[in-house]
Motif scaffolding. Sequence first.
Motif, PDB file in Angstrom:
ATOM      1  N   SER A   1     -12.279   0.663 -20.641  1.00  0.00           N
ATOM      2  CA  SER A   1     -12.720   1.553 -21.479  1.00  0.00           C
ATOM      3  C   SER A   1     -11.519   2.622 -22.049  1.00  0.00           C
ATOM      4  O   SER A   1     -10.480   2.733 -21.282  1.00  0.00           O
ATOM      5  CB  SER A   1     -13.667   2.435 -20.523  1.00  0.00           C
ATOM      6  N   THR A   2     -11.736   3.121 -22.897  1.00  0.00           N
ATOM      7  CA  THR A   2     -10.780   4.061 -23.488  1.00  0.00           C
ATOM      8  C   THR A   2     -11.262   5.498 -23.118  1.00  0.00           C
ATOM      9  O   THR A   2     -12.269   5.909 -22.900  1.00  0.00           O
ATOM     10  CB  THR A   2     -10.596   4.199 -24.867  1.00  0.00           C
ATOM     11  N   VAL A   3     -10.108   6.274 -22.767  1.00  0.00           N
ATOM     12  CA  VAL A   3     -10.338   7.465 -22.531  1.00  0.00           C
ATOM     13  C   VAL A   3      -9.672   8.721 -23.444  1.00  0.00           C
ATOM     14  O   VAL A   3      -8.660   8.514 -24.143  1.00  0.00           O
ATOM     15  CB  VAL A   3      -9.863   7.980 -21.086  1.00  0.00           C
ATOM     16  N   ASN A   4     -10.278   9.874 -23.586  1.00  0.00           N
ATOM     17  CA  ASN A   4      -9.815  10.937 -24.646  1.00  0.00           C
ATOM     18  C   ASN A   4      -8.288  11.306 -24.014  1.00  0.00           C
ATOM     19  O   ASN A   4      -7.227  11.704 -24.539  1.00  0.00           O
ATOM     20  CB  ASN A   4     -10.689  11.951 -25.016  1.00  0.00           C
ATOM     21  N   ALA A   5      -8.517  11.670 -22.571  1.00  0.00           N
ATOM     22  CA  ALA A   5      -7.171  12.327 -22.053  1.00  0.00           C
ATOM     23  C   ALA A   5      -6.514  11.354 -21.155  1.00  0.00           C
ATOM     24  O   ALA A   5      -6.687  11.391 -19.963  1.00  0.00           O
ATOM     25  CB  ALA A   5      -7.806  13.416 -20.612  1.00  0.00           C
ATOM     26  N   VAL A   6      -5.486  10.531 -21.930  1.00  0.00           N
ATOM     27  CA  VAL A   6      -5.077   9.650 -21.409  1.00  0.00           C
ATOM     28  C   VAL A   6      -4.120   9.858 -20.107  1.00  0.00           C
ATOM     29  O   VAL A   6      -3.891   9.280 -19.003  1.00  0.00           O
ATOM     30  CB  VAL A   6      -3.997   8.768 -22.375  1.00  0.00           C
ATOM     31  N   ALA A   7      -3.411  11.109 -20.159  1.00  0.00           N
ATOM     32  CA  ALA A   7      -2.700  11.658 -18.999  1.00  0.00           C
ATOM     33  C   ALA A   7      -3.448  11.876 -17.685  1.00  0.00           C
ATOM     34  O   ALA A   7      -2.810  11.681 -16.419  1.00  0.00           O
ATOM     35  CB  ALA A   7      -2.030  12.980 -19.507  1.00  0.00           C
ATOM     36  N   TRP A   8      -4.716  12.014 -17.723  1.00  0.00           N
ATOM     37  CA  TRP A   8      -5.745  12.116 -16.774  1.00  0.00           C
ATOM     38  C   TRP A   8      -5.715  10.904 -15.803  1.00  0.00           C
ATOM     39  O   TRP A   8      -6.003  10.814 -14.749  1.00  0.00           O
ATOM     40  CB  TRP A   8      -6.988  12.650 -17.003  1.00  0.00           C
ATOM     41  N   THR A   9      -5.737   9.781 -16.708  1.00  0.00           N
ATOM     42  CA  THR A   9      -5.857   8.456 -15.782  1.00  0.00           C
ATOM     43  C   THR A   9      -4.756   8.015 -15.217  1.00  0.00           C
ATOM     44  O   THR A   9      -3.476   8.297 -15.522  1.00  0.00           O
ATOM     45  CB  THR A   9      -6.283   7.432 -16.898  1.00  0.00           C
ATOM     46  N   GLN A  10      -4.947   7.347 -14.195  1.00  0.00           N
ATOM     47  CA  GLN A  10      -3.774   6.909 -13.067  1.00  0.00           C
ATOM     48  C   GLN A  10      -3.488   5.481 -13.384  1.00  0.00           C
ATOM     49  O   GLN A  10      -2.572   4.995 -13.159  1.00  0.00           O
ATOM     50  CB  GLN A  10      -4.204   7.175 -11.661  1.00  0.00           C
ATOM     51  N   ASN A  11      -4.731   4.584 -13.628  1.00  0.00           N
ATOM     52  CA  ASN A  11      -4.608   3.408 -13.972  1.00  0.00           C
ATOM     53  C   ASN A  11      -5.963   2.747 -14.839  1.00  0.00           C
ATOM     54  O   ASN A  11      -6.755   3.542 -14.718  1.00  0.00           O
ATOM     55  CB  ASN A  11      -4.572   2.558 -12.719  1.00  0.00           C
ATOM     56  N   PRO A  12      -6.006   1.485 -15.053  1.00  0.00           N
ATOM     57  CA  PRO A  12      -7.116   1.022 -15.905  1.00  0.00           C
ATOM     58  C   PRO A  12      -8.278   1.399 -15.108  1.00  0.00           C
ATOM     59  O   PRO A  12      -9.307   1.073 -16.026  1.00  0.00           O
ATOM     60  CB  PRO A  12      -6.730  -0.170 -16.260  1.00  0.00           C
ATOM     61  N   VAL A  13      -8.377   1.329 -13.700  1.00  0.00           N
ATOM     62  CA  VAL A  13      -9.687   1.247 -13.326  1.00  0.00           C
ATOM     63  C   VAL A  13     -10.349   2.612 -13.127  1.00  0.00           C
ATOM     64  O   VAL A  13     -11.290   2.807 -13.363  1.00  0.00           O
ATOM     65  CB  VAL A  13      -9.655   0.775 -11.645  1.00  0.00           C
TER      66      VAL A  13
END
Length: 130
Positions: free
Chosen positions: A118-130
């Motif tokens: 999935s793509t997310v709007n706040a890329v900095a918020w994600t830690q990994n693709p899971v």
Amino acid sequence: MALAPLNYNRDVRPIFSDTCFQCHGPDEAKRKAGLRLDTRDGAVKGIDGYAAIIPGDAAKSEFYKRITATNDDDIMPPPDSGKTLSARDKALLKAWIEQGAPYAQHWAYVAPVRPAVSTVNAVAWTQNPV
């Protein structure tokens, strides 16, 4: 009232497995009347001028005629089998035939497909693709 499209593995295979495959399944030694219902080719193949299942036409399908018969000599499953089909089972099987009698490979033999990440709007918020 029309039923939503049926899923062979979820809606039909369990009914066939419980009531039909013992006599009309993969075991050639136990198969009755040369009829195989566990494969589409076997179910639609003409035997002695009859096809068990005529996709799209339950009324002309010998299978449907047999599961709705009232005569003990014609009804399937036969009374001495100890198996029966409920009114709901018969309605599902009729709808499945009317929907074209689509078969599907058993889920255990279908290779899994990895979904897209999935793509997310706040890329900095994600830690990994899971």
